[in-house]
Design an enzyme around this catalytic site. Structure first.
Site, PDB file in Angstrom:
ATOM      1  N   ASN A 157      -2.642  18.619  -7.756  1.00 46.07           N
ATOM      2  CA  ASN A 157      -2.211  17.754  -8.014  1.00 46.07           C
ATOM      3  C   ASN A 157      -1.114  18.434  -9.107  1.00 46.07           C
ATOM      4  O   ASN A 157      -0.360  18.696  -9.703  1.00 46.07           O
ATOM      5  CB  ASN A 157      -2.186  16.560  -8.953  1.00 46.07           C
ATOM      6  CG  ASN A 157      -2.649  14.751  -8.210  1.00 46.07           C
ATOM      7  OD1 ASN A 157      -1.671  14.903  -7.423  1.00 46.07           O
ATOM      8  ND2 ASN A 157      -3.711  14.779  -8.022  1.00 46.07           N
TER       9      ASN A 157
ATOM     10  N   THR B  48       1.080  -0.805  -0.286  1.00 47.89           N
ATOM     11  CA  THR B  48       0.073  -0.005  -0.504  1.00 47.89           C
ATOM     12  C   THR B  48       0.530   1.817   0.201  1.00 47.89           C
ATOM     13  O   THR B  48       1.982   1.321   0.261  1.00 47.89           O
ATOM     14  CB  THR B  48      -1.440  -0.250   1.483  1.00 47.89           C
ATOM     15  OG1 THR B  48      -1.790   1.475   1.173  1.00 47.89           O
ATOM     16  CG2 THR B  48      -0.078   0.160   2.410  1.00 47.89           C
TER      17      THR B  48
END
Lengths: 402, 402
Positions: free
Chosen positions: A397, A190
């Protein structure tokens, strides 16, 4: 943005585990960004790491330390990934471990380092080392919430999950914390997930247990198909509680462990960068689990499906087009059935006869949406969780480094 | 948005080719949305079509007609893809061909249908047929610009390219038009591309010529990784000019054909949905062309790379992370070199020693950006063209059906 309500669970104490946080100034002033977790000497630990070829310096160092010695400390910083930093990055990760080891009176190899944040900037080692005494003096058995906050990057919420199970009259606890919000398609790991239990589990059982639980949880989520350089998940078993020493006990433990990891994985998707939707993609009737995952991820990664989800537009043609381009040989479209919630979208190679735009739109207006795709090829299945693609994803982003 | 200046080229007449457009009312009132192209009886025709399993009804019908008979007409509508429309879609595509055939006095199998637009809505056949007489009466040898406009969907510019080459004293012309802006990762085809030449080329040479040119052009672009259900590219050779009947002539023709297709493919990327950047990704030193394409497309599809490009942010760590997750076995990151324009970003597994943020930012501020990735594994290479991921991309695709 985040989807749905969320509250951090009350996490039981796990005897011997203490967590401490500090503000090293990597990120916004006044934010916890350094976490130390102390493990008792009896601990066994399993770990999975990113498959990204450009994996970060702390991933290399953690792997090496884990092979050499049983771990006593996890050292986690946010705000800087120490990835793409070459030889200097390796020296910086080692230096951080040495500093903590020296303060705690253990060997440097018993410290596992983890970093998350911007890629390619040198790790501010001095700032990290300066904050270590604060983190050590803050160590306490109830530090779960603070630690979960201390590992966040663009996440908006701390993520924790806990289960208690009965093992032949003994209560066994599993506590997990995780972080992740963007650059999320974990591959055999993860972003960062740290799971702890008081059970006694030998190493031979521990690694397969973690691997299987990760495959059913963190490896089934995607925000943006970008596998991070720093993904890692650890499972530490202190050995002070009941022993998982039979297949029957292992099965019960595995089920609870998977629940904890699935809850954390889903929490990452609910808090995905810019997310306004939490989407469950179930692919059934596949000829293999790999094929089911391929179809699910192709749909989950489609920018056109993700923008339609954002717009709450039941544009099922985009789902159909994504299924049609999935890497599956000889897909017979006439056998495919696609449902959106309880509304049938596609059957017999086209729009379902019963479909109405009104019914489709009602499902799409929800914040939690299930898409079920039946391929009519076999008995394998997979479930993948994803988010939508919103203006906020682009903003977050496009602005991340500024 | 679109990147850079663009003007539609002056397209020479190709004797025997006539193009006509009409307004069928599929889209905005007053917009050309129906195009008919007439081909002389001497024509040979090659075609490539989408590999999407859910390919549209007109793709099925065009393939069938092409096998049965030499084509005399191309029939193109925009505003509706006639995809995901099942058996009714097939009947609608056939009915459209029959209507045109009956007006033109040819057989229905000599008509090739093409559709582009929203997926999953029934084709408005009556409206299409009603507009056919207008399109036929508009047929003329200079209809290139109007036809290029008539096939657009979310495109903001008509796209055309032309070359003339000398074949042993005879001038050979190649004219092409194309459309495409979103749902663009053509797979063995493009969105829609129609190319015409007066050369005489037999069928055995024609299909490989088109396939090779498509592989070097339309199959090397991506906007959003979404392969359409309707992609098609045709090359019609009227046979009235010089004959391409030797390998030397074929090589010269192939070079000019590839130039036309690359120019059209690049025009699609310059006009990609929401594009503010035109990005050339060159991957060199790969062990195979497939590997080079895999790395190039992994970077080209990364939402984090695409948003960094949009932000003009030289966030090279995201490029590095995308290269690192590409499906390449045993990638040795210490051998990888990444350049942004003429600025070295990455070498020896990390940031290049010579790199400065100022130099990187200066390149990223440009509208046209080249990223060169050298893998250090072999001699194969590939070039892929892509666009950035902007707020406008999200807006366009969140609003498309409304």
């Amino acid at each position: 943005m985040a989807v749905g309500e969320a509250s951090f669970p009350a996490m039981p104490v796990i005897e011997g585990i203490r967590l401490g946080t500090a503000m090293a100034g990597f990120k916004t002033p006044g934010r916890r960004d350094l976490v130390v977790v102390e493990l008792p000497e009896t601990t066994t630990l399993a770990a999975t790491f990113t498959r990204n070829a450009f994996c970060a310096a702390p991933v290399h160092v953690a792997r090496r330390h884990l092979e050499a010695q049983a771990p006593r400390y996890l050292l986690v910083n946010t705000g800087n990934a120490n990835a793409g930093t070459g030889e200097q990055g390796m020296r910086d990760a080692e230096a951080s471990c040495e500093a903590l080891a020296s303060l705690a009176g253990v060997s440097a190899q018993s410290v596992l380092p983890f970093s998350t944040g911007v890629i390619g900037e040198p790790l501010p080692v001095t700032r990290l080392c300066d904050a270590l005494p604060d983190a050590l003096s803050a160590l306490n058995a109830d530090g779960w919430h603070a630690a979960a906050e201390g590992i966040l990057t663009t996440d908006t919420r701390p993520k924790g999950a806990t289960r208690q199970i009965d093992i032949d009259g003994h209560v066994v606890t599993i506590n997990g914390i995780a972080k992740g919000s963007g650059m999320i398609q974990p591959n055999m790991a993860t972003m960062l997930g740290f799971v702890f239990t008081d059970a006694a589990i030998d190493e031979a059982r521990l690694q397969p247990l973690l691997r299987a639980a990760v495959d059913a949880s963190f490896n089934c989520i995607t925000v943006d198909s970008d596998t991070s350089t720093n993904d890692a998940c650890t499972l530490a078993a202190t050995g002070r509680g009941a022993s998982i020493d039979s297949d029957a006990r292992e099965a019960r433990f595995a089920a609870a462990l998977t629940e904890v990891l699935v809850e954390l994985a889903q929490a990452i998707i609910r808090d995905a960068e810019g997310a306004t939707k939490f989407v469950t993609l179930e692919v059934e009737g596949a000829s293999s689990r790999r094929e089911a995952l391929d179809v699910a991820f192709t749909v989950a990664h489609s920018p056109l499906v993700k923008t339609a989800l954002y717009a709450s537009d039941a544009n099922w043609g985009r789902i159909l087009a994504a299924v049609g381009r999935a890497p599956v040989e000889a897909l017979d479209v006439s056998r495919i059935v696609i449902d959106l919630g309880d509304v049938r979208l596609v059957e017999n190679g086209g729009r379902a006869a019963s479909y109405t735009e009104e019914a489709g739109s009602a499902v799409m207006a929800e914040a939690e949406i299930a898409i079920r795709i039946h391929l009519g090829r076999g008995d394998a299945s997979a479930t993948v969780w994803t988010s939508d693609l919103s203006h906020d994803y682009v903003s977050i982003n496009a602005d991340y480094r500024s």
